[in-house]
Design an enzyme around this catalytic site. Structure first.
Site, PDB file in Angstrom:
ATOM      1  N   LYS A  71       0.689  -1.346   0.008  1.00 38.64           N
ATOM      2  CA  LYS A  71      -0.130   0.046  -0.072  1.00 38.64           C
ATOM      3  C   LYS A  71       0.766   1.318   0.023  1.00 38.64           C
ATOM      4  CE  LYS A  71      -1.834   3.202   2.671  1.00 38.64           C
ATOM      5  NZ  LYS A  71      -1.855   4.250   1.915  1.00 38.64           N
ATOM      6  N   GLU A  86       9.587   2.705  11.001  1.00 44.24           N
ATOM      7  CA  GLU A  86      10.521   3.825  10.880  1.00 44.24           C
ATOM      8  C   GLU A  86       9.946   5.125  10.753  1.00 44.24           C
ATOM      9  OE1 GLU A  86      13.621   3.499  11.094  1.00 44.24           O
ATOM     10  OE2 GLU A  86      14.120   1.756  10.981  1.00 44.24           O
ATOM     11  N   CYS A 135      13.199  12.006   6.386  1.00 39.38           N
ATOM     12  CA  CYS A 135      13.236  11.773   7.875  1.00 39.38           C
ATOM     13  C   CYS A 135      14.641  11.936   8.267  1.00 39.38           C
ATOM     14  CB  CYS A 135      12.927  10.507   8.249  1.00 39.38           C
ATOM     15  SG  CYS A 135      13.858   9.202   6.958  1.00 39.38           S
ATOM     16  N   GLU A 190       8.858  17.540  14.755  1.00 33.22           N
ATOM     17  CA  GLU A 190       9.460  17.249  13.254  1.00 33.22           C
ATOM     18  C   GLU A 190       8.329  18.207  12.533  1.00 33.22           C
ATOM     19  OE1 GLU A 190       8.334  13.693  11.104  1.00 33.22           O
ATOM     20  OE2 GLU A 190      10.383  13.503  10.449  1.00 33.22           O
TER      21      GLU A 190
END
Ligand code: NAP
Ligand code: MG
Length: 482
Positions: free
Chosen positions: A173, A250, A284, A383
């Site tokens: 997906k 992750e 990231c 973030e």
């Protein structure tokens, strides 16, 4: 009118029950393509197909898996310019970055083609007389893959390649925002000679397609890359499902780059600009906290502002562009919200942060550099995932290291220094999964493990030979020779 691109379920391309539109963030009038959305029933069909295909694929020869993965690698590499262009057009990273990412995907498939030939078990003496004990690795079964939008082909590649290599079957997906690269990759995989059902593509939303994968008892494992918020939901669902699923996560980062007085200024600026702003800061591993010691602070800030002035922010497909657009309006809104938060908190917006107008309507944002920030501010703790970085002043190396580690995340970290003593100390004491010395925090090899600690990652590492920890389970067998 272009055709609606389909999902791949049980060896066939099938229509969906809705359509998702892929928009070019460099030019929002440009429709990259339309993609069929799978619903719950179709996702369940894909899982059933993957389950049915599993026993034969699990028993397939290493040669068959090598051949398939190698074929996929060769086609990706031979089409890297074309696929890189598609990637840059749908996601907004620059064309050279897009081509680089596609090449990376090809290399990953080549690496795991070789790994299929290298999976050898162990045999030893039992502690009991006359017995043998054997250790072998077996595939997990059906693996569900849920991926983010920021690396539309490399992240799927580093999940799908090891899954197939070790004999698992796959339901993939992709992120709804970037189905183009996922679709192109899937087409290549379907041409590799793997049997029907071994690989399935289901485009659709996280809440429908993703959730179905999480809830289904026939999915043995979930490999996820994305935000912490979604990661927590995945973990919860995997633990509550019956049987429990194996999972790896992750997630986000708030990666530090320490710049010491003895750093080479030019190197430090290049490392910081690349790490913080390239790929529009949407990595990231981006270094969004620049922790700079007193003696070099003012020179570093001045050189950064000078360097940022020279960067061109424009259409990702234009030659010579350094930074493409932000991926979509909602990410842009988030970036702008944090720029405001930083100012309200008392940090100084030393450069950038303005919306830019270009020839085509796109989400163009000038890279933003904050100074006079401290590590307690939200812009230093949360973030942002955009071209926004904050300079935090530190008295000395010891304080810089403490600030560097004072975060809930732990993906990547870096230091710019010419001192072997500080470089060695930092490598040993930085609480992150990947440490860089005089290199950008983003930018890693594919033959070694990738991943972090603390709030950034959970479960087995990805990439390199370490990937087999997740995609296999160990069997211990005892034989009494009689
Ligand atoms: P996200 O919003 O967490 O989405 C990631 C994936 O999860 C998407 O495919 C999304 O589907 C799906 N999803 C959302 N809700 C779900 C649910 N309830 N159940 C199952 N699946 C669900 O992350 P993103 O915005 O795409 O990506 C940015 C994030 O990824 C950042 O935090 C970044 O740091 C992180 N990232 C981490 C790494 C790493 O290796 N550590 C690498 C790259 C990116 P939709 O299609 O509906 O969005
Ligand atoms: Mg798009």
């Amino acid at each position: 009118m272009t055709a609606i691109l389909k999902n791949f379920i049980g060896g066939e391309w099938v229509d969906g029950s809705g359509v998702t539109r892929n928009i070019n963030p460099s030019n929002t009038n440009d429709l990259v393509g339309e993609y069929a959305k799978a619903d719950k029933a179709q996702t369940e069909k894909a899982i059933a197909a993957a389950k049915a295909a599993f026993p034969a694929w699990a028993q397939s020869t290493p040669q068959a898996r090598y051949d398939a993965l190698n074929k996929i690698s060769l086609e990706i590499l031979s089409r890297k310019e074309e696929l890189g262009r598609l990637l840059a057009r749908e996601e907004g990273k620059t064309l050279p970055e897009g081509i680089g990412e596609v090449a990376r995907a090809g290399q990953i498939f080549a690496f795991f083609a070789g790994e299929a030939l290298r999976l050898i078990g162990e045999k030893g003496a039992s502690v009991r007389p006359g017995l043998d004990v054997e250790l072998t690795r077996e595939p997990m079964g059906v693996v569900g893959m849920i991926t983010p939008w920021n690396f539309p082909i490399a992240i799927p590649a580093w999940k799908i390649a090891p899954a197939l290599c070790y004999g698992n079957t796959v339901v993939f997906k992709p992120a709804e925002l970037v189905p183009g690269s996922a679709h192109a990759l899937s087409e290549i995989i379907t041409r590799s000679g793997i049997p029907a059902g071994v690989f399935n593509l289901v485009v659709g939303s996280g809440s429908v397609v993703g959730q179905t994968l999480l809830d289904h008892p026939d999915v043995a494992a979930i490999s996820f890359t994305g935000s912490v918020q979604t990661g927590r939901k995945i973990a919860q669902a995997c633990v509550l499902s019956n049987p429990m699923k194996k999972f790896q996560l992750e997630m986000g980062g708030k990666n530090p780059l320490v710049v010491l007085d003895d750093a080479d200024l030019k190197t430090a600026v290049e490392v910081a600009v690349n790490g913080a702003y390239f790929s529009t800061g949407q990595r990231c591993t981006a270094s969004s906290r620049l922790i700079v010691t007193e003696g070099i602070h003012d020179r570093f800030v001045a050189a950064m502002a000078e360097r940022l002035k020279g960067l061109s922010v424009d259409d990702a497909l234009k030659a010579g562009v350094h930074i493409g657009p932000v991926v979509d309006q909602s990410q842009l809104d988030q970036d702008l919200r944090y720029i405001k938060i930083g100012q309200d908190e008392g940090a100084k917006l030393a450069w950038g942060g303005e919306l830019l107008k270009r020839e085509t309507p796109g989400h163009y944002l000038q890279p933003a550099l904050f100074t006079e920030a401290n590590n307690n501010m939200r812009i230093a703790r949360e973030e942002i995932f955009g071209p926004v970085a904050a300079v935090i002043r530190a008295k000395n190396y010891e304080e810089a290291l403490a600030i560097s580690n004072d975060t809930e995340f732990g993906l990547a970290s870096g230091i710019c220094t010419t001192s072997l003593k500080y470089a060695s100390h930092y490598k040993r004491n930085s609480e992150s999964g990947m440490v860089m010395v005089n290199l950008p925090t983003a930018g890693v090899d594919y033959h070694v493990p990738f991943g972090g600690r603390k709030g950034s990652s959970y479960g087995a590492r990805e990439q390199g030979s370490y990937a087999r920890e997740f995609y296999t389970t160990v069997k211990t067998a005892y034989t009494f020779p009689g």
